[in-house]
Design a protein around this motif. Structure first.
Motif, PDB file in Angstrom:
ATOM      1  N   MET A   1       8.156  -3.627  -4.848  1.00 49.84           N
ATOM      2  CA  MET A   1       6.767  -3.166  -4.835  1.00 49.84           C
ATOM      3  C   MET A   1       6.413  -2.626  -3.449  1.00 49.84           C
ATOM      4  O   MET A   1       6.786  -3.201  -2.434  1.00 49.84           O
ATOM      5  N   ILE A   2       5.686  -1.512  -3.442  1.00 53.16           N
ATOM      6  CA  ILE A   2       5.237  -0.882  -2.204  1.00 53.16           C
ATOM      7  C   ILE A   2       3.726  -1.022  -2.111  1.00 53.16           C
ATOM      8  O   ILE A   2       3.008  -0.665  -3.048  1.00 53.16           O
ATOM      9  N   VAL A   3       3.241  -1.550  -0.996  1.00 46.04           N
ATOM     10  CA  VAL A   3       1.805  -1.657  -0.753  1.00 46.04           C
ATOM     11  C   VAL A   3       1.418  -0.633   0.307  1.00 46.04           C
ATOM     12  O   VAL A   3       2.055  -0.549   1.360  1.00 46.04           O
ATOM     13  N   VAL A   4       0.381   0.135   0.013  1.00 46.25           N
ATOM     14  CA  VAL A   4      -0.128   1.140   0.943  1.00 46.25           C
ATOM     15  C   VAL A   4      -1.529   0.726   1.370  1.00 46.25           C
ATOM     16  O   VAL A   4      -2.429   0.598   0.533  1.00 46.25           O
ATOM     17  N   THR A   5      -1.731   0.488   2.659  1.00 46.35           N
ATOM     18  CA  THR A   5      -3.058   0.144   3.158  1.00 46.35           C
ATOM     19  C   THR A   5      -3.838   1.427   3.453  1.00 46.35           C
ATOM     20  O   THR A   5      -3.262   2.515   3.520  1.00 46.35           O
ATOM     21  N   GLY A   6      -5.150   1.281   3.628  1.00 45.37           N
ATOM     22  CA  GLY A   6      -5.970   2.467   3.902  1.00 45.37           C
ATOM     23  C   GLY A   6      -5.794   3.517   2.825  1.00 45.37           C
ATOM     24  O   GLY A   6      -5.826   4.721   3.092  1.00 45.37           O
ATOM     25  N   ALA A   7      -5.643   3.065   1.584  1.00 48.70           N
ATOM     26  CA  ALA A   7      -5.186   3.951   0.520  1.00 48.70           C
ATOM     27  C   ALA A   7      -6.208   4.990   0.089  1.00 48.70           C
ATOM     28  O   ALA A   7      -5.841   5.997  -0.521  1.00 48.70           O
ATOM     29  N   THR A   8      -7.492   4.772   0.376  1.00 49.48           N
ATOM     30  CA  THR A   8      -8.485   5.771  -0.007  1.00 49.48           C
ATOM     31  C   THR A   8      -8.704   6.827   1.073  1.00 49.48           C
ATOM     32  O   THR A   8      -9.451   7.781   0.865  1.00 49.48           O
ATOM     33  N   GLY A   9      -8.046   6.674   2.218  1.00 50.16           N
ATOM     34  CA  GLY A   9      -8.136   7.676   3.272  1.00 50.16           C
ATOM     35  C   GLY A   9      -7.284   8.890   2.938  1.00 50.16           C
ATOM     36  O   GLY A   9      -6.489   8.891   1.993  1.00 50.16           O
ATOM     37  N   ALA A  10      -7.437   9.938   3.747  1.00 52.02           N
ATOM     38  CA  ALA A  10      -6.724  11.189   3.478  1.00 52.02           C
ATOM     39  C   ALA A  10      -5.214  10.996   3.509  1.00 52.02           C
ATOM     40  O   ALA A  10      -4.491  11.497   2.637  1.00 52.02           O
ATOM     41  N   LEU A  11      -4.698  10.266   4.502  1.00 55.37           N
ATOM     42  CA  LEU A  11      -3.257  10.050   4.581  1.00 55.37           C
ATOM     43  C   LEU A  11      -2.788   9.149   3.445  1.00 55.37           C
ATOM     44  O   LEU A  11      -1.770   9.432   2.795  1.00 55.37           O
ATOM     45  N   GLY A  12      -3.511   8.058   3.199  1.00 56.81           N
ATOM     46  CA  GLY A  12      -3.113   7.137   2.144  1.00 56.81           C
ATOM     47  C   GLY A  12      -3.018   7.805   0.795  1.00 56.81           C
ATOM     48  O   GLY A  12      -2.062   7.571   0.030  1.00 56.81           O
ATOM     49  N   ARG A  13      -3.972   8.663   0.475  1.00 57.44           N
ATOM     50  CA  ARG A  13      -3.941   9.366  -0.804  1.00 57.44           C
ATOM     51  C   ARG A  13      -2.721  10.284  -0.909  1.00 57.44           C
ATOM     52  O   ARG A  13      -2.088  10.383  -1.974  1.00 57.44           O
TER      53      ARG A  13
END
Length: 282
Positions: free
Chosen positions: A1-13
């Motif tokens: 499983m991969i977790v992405v933080t700050g996911a609603t930001g431009a880079l995260g998206r």
């Protein structure tokens, strides 16, 4: 499983979209967000947590094989915020933490590099296998300058002939995806920058070419630049940052010749003209 933080930001998206294109199932990707409502369109499972609330991060990384730790945006608060993330990742036994740092974080003269250097030290001290994605500037950070310059026929700065090697945000996201989906990246540091460094006079020429208008760059002293930005109503912390960055460009603070970024993504980085066209055409 991969977790992405700050996911609603431009880079995260962009990273989440890249993981999907790389074939990572949505069920195997988790987006860490501060506000579940803002992440409702991400198309992957959500976990809610805030860098400002260590308690909210408990369990945020449970079961993660890899975590993309996108640095916070609140300059001056990031060391404490990032400590909360690192502590939570350590408690969860995360086997690989990729952190979005800044170019040459351990030696950069830029004031904002200090928080990134401190975060890298926290990660090392925690004993978590890491990848430091040391990003140079995003070309899109100059989107306002592009638009203003075309509207007014000129833009200002205090960098002289100093150069920076920016890249498109999508390039940095693609590099993160390569690390998250690849192997052999543990305990590696990547200095990520555009293939071609450019100066503000180069930017004026590129803007002129793309827009079809004659765009000029007016070079000011640091004091004149600070006064002009202050008169324009920019917040003092942003004024100080912009003037400081321009003053450091001559020393190569945002240039790197390693080629790490283009190697990770497998193709040349996005050109300045292409990024300008994307902004002006949007």
């Amino acid at each position: 499983m991969i977790v992405v933080t700050g996911a609603t930001g431009a880079l995260g998206r962009l990273v989440l979209a890249g993981l999907a294109r790389a074939g990572v199932p949505a069920a195997d990707t988790v987006a860490l967000v501060r506000d579940a409502a803002k992440g409702a369109d991400l198309g992957v499972p959500l976990r809610v947590g805030s860098y400002d609330d260590p308690a909210s991060l408990r369990g945020a990384f449970d079961g993660a094989d890899k975590v993309l730790f996108v640095s916070g945006s609140e300059v001056g608060k990031r060391v404490d915020q990032h400590r909360a993330v690192v502590d939570a990742a350590k408690a969860a036994g995360v086997p690989h933490l990729a952190y979005t740092s800044v170019l040459h974080a351990d030696s950069s003269p830029l004031a904002l590099a200090a928080e990134h250097k401190a975060t890298e030290e926290l990660i090392r001290a925690a004993g978590i296998p890491f990848t430091f994605l040391r990003n140079s500037w995003y070309t899109e950070m100059y989107a306002g300058t592009f638009q203003q310059a075309v509207a007014n026929g000129a833009f200002i700065g205090s960098a002289g002939e100093g150069r920076l090697a920016s890249a498109a945000r999508a390039d940095y996201a693609e590099a993160a995806v390569a690390v998250l989906t690849g192997t052999g990246h543990e305990n590696k540091i990547y200095e990520l920058a555009g293939d071609v460094a450019w100066s503000y006079p180069n930017l004026a020429a590129a803007l002129s070419q793309v827009s079809g208008k004659d765009i000029q760059y007016r070079n000011l002293s640091s004091a004149e630049h600070l006064a002009a930005l202050t008169d324009a109503g920019l917040p003092p912390h942003l004024v100080d940052l912009l003037v400081e960055v321009d003053g450091q460009l001559a020393g190569g603070a945002l240039v790197d010749g390693s080629g790490d970024l283009s190697r990770l993504i497998g193709h040349p980085t996005t050109t300045l003209a292409t990024s300008i066209a994307a902004v002006l055409g949007g």
